[in-house]
Motif scaffolding. Sequence first.
Motif, PDB file in Angstrom:
ATOM      1  N   ASP A  21      12.265  20.200 -35.010  1.00  0.00           N
ATOM      2  CA  ASP A  21      12.327  19.033 -34.110  1.00  0.00           C
ATOM      3  C   ASP A  21      11.155  18.082 -34.361  1.00  0.00           C
ATOM      4  OD1 ASP A  21      14.648  19.951 -32.933  1.00  0.00           O
ATOM      5  OD2 ASP A  21      13.644  20.777 -31.164  1.00  0.00           O
ATOM      6  N   GLN A  22       9.961  18.649 -34.537  1.00  0.00           N
ATOM      7  CA  GLN A  22       8.783  17.824 -34.814  1.00  0.00           C
ATOM      8  C   GLN A  22       8.969  17.059 -36.126  1.00  0.00           C
ATOM      9  OE1 GLN A  22       5.423  20.477 -34.862  1.00  0.00           O
ATOM     10  NE2 GLN A  22       5.310  20.599 -32.632  1.00  0.00           N
TER      11      GLN A  22
ATOM     12  N   LEU B  32      10.716  28.035 -35.008  1.00  0.00           N
ATOM     13  CA  LEU B  32      11.415  27.352 -36.094  1.00  0.00           C
ATOM     14  C   LEU B  32      12.060  26.062 -35.584  1.00  0.00           C
ATOM     15  CD1 LEU B  32      12.380  27.499 -39.055  1.00  0.00           C
ATOM     16  CD2 LEU B  32      14.367  28.751 -38.218  1.00  0.00           C
ATOM     17  N   ASN B  33      12.745  26.144 -34.463  1.00  0.00           N
ATOM     18  CA  ASN B  33      13.367  24.954 -33.879  1.00  0.00           C
ATOM     19  C   ASN B  33      12.332  23.907 -33.492  1.00  0.00           C
ATOM     20  OD1 ASN B  33      16.077  25.662 -34.108  1.00  0.00           O
ATOM     21  ND2 ASN B  33      16.036  26.825 -32.204  1.00  0.00           N
TER      22      ASN B  33
ATOM     23  N   PHE C 225       6.774  25.764 -43.719  1.00  0.00           N
ATOM     24  CA  PHE C 225       6.776  26.537 -44.964  1.00  0.00           C
ATOM     25  C   PHE C 225       6.197  27.930 -44.724  1.00  0.00           C
ATOM     26  CE2 PHE C 225       4.661  27.713 -48.984  1.00  0.00           C
ATOM     27  CZ  PHE C 225       5.724  27.641 -49.868  1.00  0.00           C
ATOM     28  N   ASP C 226       5.038  27.989 -44.086  1.00  0.00           N
ATOM     29  CA  ASP C 226       4.396  29.279 -43.797  1.00  0.00           C
ATOM     30  C   ASP C 226       5.246  30.125 -42.855  1.00  0.00           C
ATOM     31  OD1 ASP C 226       2.245  28.537 -45.392  1.00  0.00           O
ATOM     32  OD2 ASP C 226       1.018  27.872 -43.692  1.00  0.00           O
ATOM     33  N   HIS C 227       5.833  29.473 -41.865  1.00  0.00           N
ATOM     34  CA  HIS C 227       6.650  30.190 -40.878  1.00  0.00           C
ATOM     35  C   HIS C 227       7.885  30.803 -41.540  1.00  0.00           C
ATOM     36  CE1 HIS C 227       8.002  31.199 -36.868  1.00  0.00           C
ATOM     37  NE2 HIS C 227       9.172  30.634 -37.116  1.00  0.00           N
ATOM     38  N   VAL C 228       8.572  30.028 -42.351  1.00  0.00           N
ATOM     39  CA  VAL C 228       9.796  30.502 -42.993  1.00  0.00           C
ATOM     40  C   VAL C 228       9.481  31.570 -44.034  1.00  0.00           C
ATOM     41  CG1 VAL C 228      11.742  29.790 -44.457  1.00  0.00           C
ATOM     42  CG2 VAL C 228      11.070  28.381 -42.532  1.00  0.00           C
TER      43      VAL C 228
ATOM     44  N   ARG D 167      13.319  38.371 -32.529  1.00  0.00           N
ATOM     45  CA  ARG D 167      13.699  37.197 -33.305  1.00  0.00           C
ATOM     46  C   ARG D 167      13.665  35.914 -32.488  1.00  0.00           C
ATOM     47  NH1 ARG D 167      18.460  39.068 -37.416  1.00  0.00           N
ATOM     48  NH2 ARG D 167      17.088  40.362 -38.682  1.00  0.00           N
ATOM     49  N   GLU D 168      13.822  36.037 -31.197  1.00  0.00           N
ATOM     50  CA  GLU D 168      13.884  34.839 -30.353  1.00  0.00           C
ATOM     51  C   GLU D 168      12.633  33.969 -30.462  1.00  0.00           C
ATOM     52  OE1 GLU D 168      14.813  33.753 -25.756  1.00  0.00           O
ATOM     53  OE2 GLU D 168      15.835  35.472 -26.638  1.00  0.00           O
TER      54      GLU D 168
END
Length: 136
Positions: free
Chosen positions: A59-60, A54-55, A35-38, A47-48
Amino acid sequence: MERSDPDQPPHAARRGWSRVMSAVKILLEITKNLFDHVRSGLPKDEREPYIERLNELLDQRHTIIGKLPAMYSEEEQRMGKMIVKMNETIEPLLVRQFEEIKHNLSMMKKKKEKNVQYANPYQTLSADGMYFDKKN
Protein backbone atom coordinates in the motif's frame (compact mmCIF):
# COMPACT_ATOMS: atom_id res chain seq x y z
CA MET A 1 1.96 -2.49 17.58
CA GLU A 2 0.81 0.71 15.95
CA ARG A 3 -0.64 0.58 12.49
CA SER A 4 0.77 3.06 10.07
CA ASP A 5 -1.18 5.04 7.55
CA PRO A 6 -0.58 3.58 4.07
CA ASP A 7 -0.48 7.14 2.69
CA GLN A 8 2.55 7.89 4.82
CA PRO A 9 6.11 6.72 4.10
CA PRO A 10 7.95 4.40 6.50
CA HIS A 11 9.17 5.53 9.93
CA ALA A 12 12.51 7.00 8.87
CA ALA A 13 10.94 9.10 6.14
CA ARG A 14 7.90 10.49 7.97
CA ARG A 15 9.37 13.66 9.44
CA GLY A 16 9.41 16.29 6.73
CA TRP A 17 9.49 13.65 4.03
CA SER A 18 8.09 15.85 1.28
CA ARG A 19 10.86 18.45 1.63
CA VAL A 20 13.82 16.30 2.60
CA MET A 21 13.41 13.10 0.61
CA SER A 22 12.33 12.72 -2.99
CA ALA A 23 9.51 10.34 -3.84
CA VAL A 24 12.02 8.10 -5.62
CA LYS A 25 14.19 7.86 -2.50
CA ILE A 26 11.13 7.02 -0.37
CA LEU A 27 10.07 4.43 -2.95
CA LEU A 28 13.57 2.92 -2.82
CA GLU A 29 13.40 2.67 0.98
CA ILE A 30 9.96 1.03 0.89
CA THR A 31 11.09 -1.34 -1.86
CA LYS A 32 14.14 -2.35 0.21
CA ASN A 33 11.86 -3.08 3.16
CA LEU A 34 9.54 -5.10 0.91
CA PHE A 35 12.51 -6.92 -0.61
CA ASP A 36 13.82 -7.91 2.83
CA HIS A 37 10.35 -8.89 4.03
CA VAL A 38 9.60 -11.12 1.03
CA ARG A 39 13.06 -12.70 1.06
CA SER A 40 12.58 -13.69 4.70
CA GLY A 41 9.99 -16.14 3.38
CA LEU A 42 6.46 -17.05 4.25
CA PRO A 43 6.44 -18.36 7.84
CA LYS A 44 4.90 -21.75 8.54
CA ASP A 45 3.04 -20.40 11.57
CA GLU A 46 1.72 -16.93 12.37
CA ARG A 47 1.19 -15.95 8.76
CA GLU A 48 -1.32 -13.21 9.49
CA PRO A 49 1.24 -10.64 10.78
CA TYR A 50 3.49 -11.44 7.82
CA ILE A 51 0.64 -10.85 5.34
CA GLU A 52 -0.47 -7.67 7.15
CA ARG A 53 3.06 -6.24 6.92
CA LEU A 54 3.25 -7.26 3.26
CA ASN A 55 -0.01 -5.47 2.51
CA GLU A 56 1.16 -2.40 4.42
CA LEU A 57 4.36 -2.20 2.37
CA LEU A 58 2.52 -2.73 -0.90
CA ASP A 59 0.00 0.00 0.00
CA GLN A 60 2.83 2.40 0.86
CA ARG A 61 4.53 1.66 -2.45
CA HIS A 62 1.30 2.19 -4.36
CA THR A 63 0.80 5.58 -2.70
CA ILE A 64 4.36 6.75 -3.38
CA ILE A 65 4.28 5.53 -7.00
CA GLY A 66 1.33 7.87 -7.54
CA LYS A 67 3.51 10.77 -6.34
CA LEU A 68 6.52 10.13 -8.60
CA PRO A 69 7.66 13.14 -10.63
CA ALA A 70 7.61 13.25 -14.42
CA MET A 71 11.32 14.08 -14.72
CA TYR A 72 14.16 12.40 -12.83
CA SER A 73 17.65 13.52 -11.88
CA GLU A 74 20.63 11.23 -12.54
CA GLU A 75 20.59 10.13 -8.90
CA GLU A 76 16.86 9.33 -9.10
CA GLN A 77 17.44 7.35 -12.30
CA ARG A 78 20.14 5.33 -10.53
CA MET A 79 17.75 4.67 -7.63
CA GLY A 80 15.06 3.71 -10.14
CA LYS A 81 17.34 1.07 -11.63
CA MET A 82 17.91 -0.35 -8.15
CA ILE A 83 14.14 -0.46 -7.59
CA VAL A 84 13.60 -2.29 -10.89
CA LYS A 85 16.34 -4.80 -10.02
CA MET A 86 14.75 -5.52 -6.62
CA ASN A 87 11.32 -5.87 -8.27
CA GLU A 88 12.74 -8.61 -10.48
CA THR A 89 13.34 -10.63 -7.32
CA ILE A 90 10.23 -9.51 -5.42
CA GLU A 91 7.64 -10.42 -8.06
CA PRO A 92 8.48 -14.14 -8.47
CA LEU A 93 8.74 -14.54 -4.69
CA LEU A 94 5.33 -12.90 -4.21
CA VAL A 95 3.80 -15.15 -6.88
CA ARG A 96 5.31 -18.24 -5.22
CA GLN A 97 4.06 -17.17 -1.79
CA PHE A 98 0.59 -16.43 -3.17
CA GLU A 99 0.46 -19.88 -4.79
CA GLU A 100 1.58 -21.50 -1.54
CA ILE A 101 -1.14 -19.70 0.42
CA LYS A 102 -3.74 -20.64 -2.20
CA HIS A 103 -2.61 -24.28 -2.07
CA ASN A 104 -2.77 -24.32 1.74
CA LEU A 105 -6.28 -22.86 1.69
CA SER A 106 -7.49 -25.50 -0.76
CA MET A 107 -5.89 -28.25 1.36
CA MET A 108 -7.60 -26.90 4.47
CA LYS A 109 -10.93 -26.86 2.62
CA LYS A 110 -10.45 -30.48 1.51
CA LYS A 111 -9.51 -31.54 5.05
CA LYS A 112 -12.60 -29.81 6.41
CA GLU A 113 -14.81 -31.57 3.86
CA LYS A 114 -13.21 -34.94 4.68
CA ASN A 115 -13.70 -34.36 8.42
CA VAL A 116 -17.37 -33.55 7.90
CA GLN A 117 -17.76 -36.60 5.66
CA TYR A 118 -15.98 -38.79 8.22
CA ALA A 119 -18.11 -37.47 11.09
CA ASN A 120 -21.35 -38.20 9.22
CA PRO A 121 -20.69 -40.72 6.43
CA TYR A 122 -24.39 -41.13 5.54
CA GLN A 123 -25.05 -37.42 5.04
CA THR A 124 -24.42 -37.57 1.28
CA LEU A 125 -26.78 -40.48 0.61
CA SER A 126 -29.97 -39.72 -1.27
CA ALA A 127 -33.14 -39.56 0.79
CA ASP A 128 -35.34 -41.51 -1.62
CA GLY A 129 -33.58 -44.83 -1.04
CA MET A 130 -32.61 -45.42 -4.67
CA TYR A 131 -29.30 -47.02 -5.48
CA PHE A 132 -27.32 -46.28 -8.60
CA ASP A 133 -24.73 -48.71 -9.82
CA LYS A 134 -21.75 -46.79 -11.14
CA LYS A 135 -20.69 -49.60 -13.48
CA ASN A 136 -21.83 -49.38 -17.09
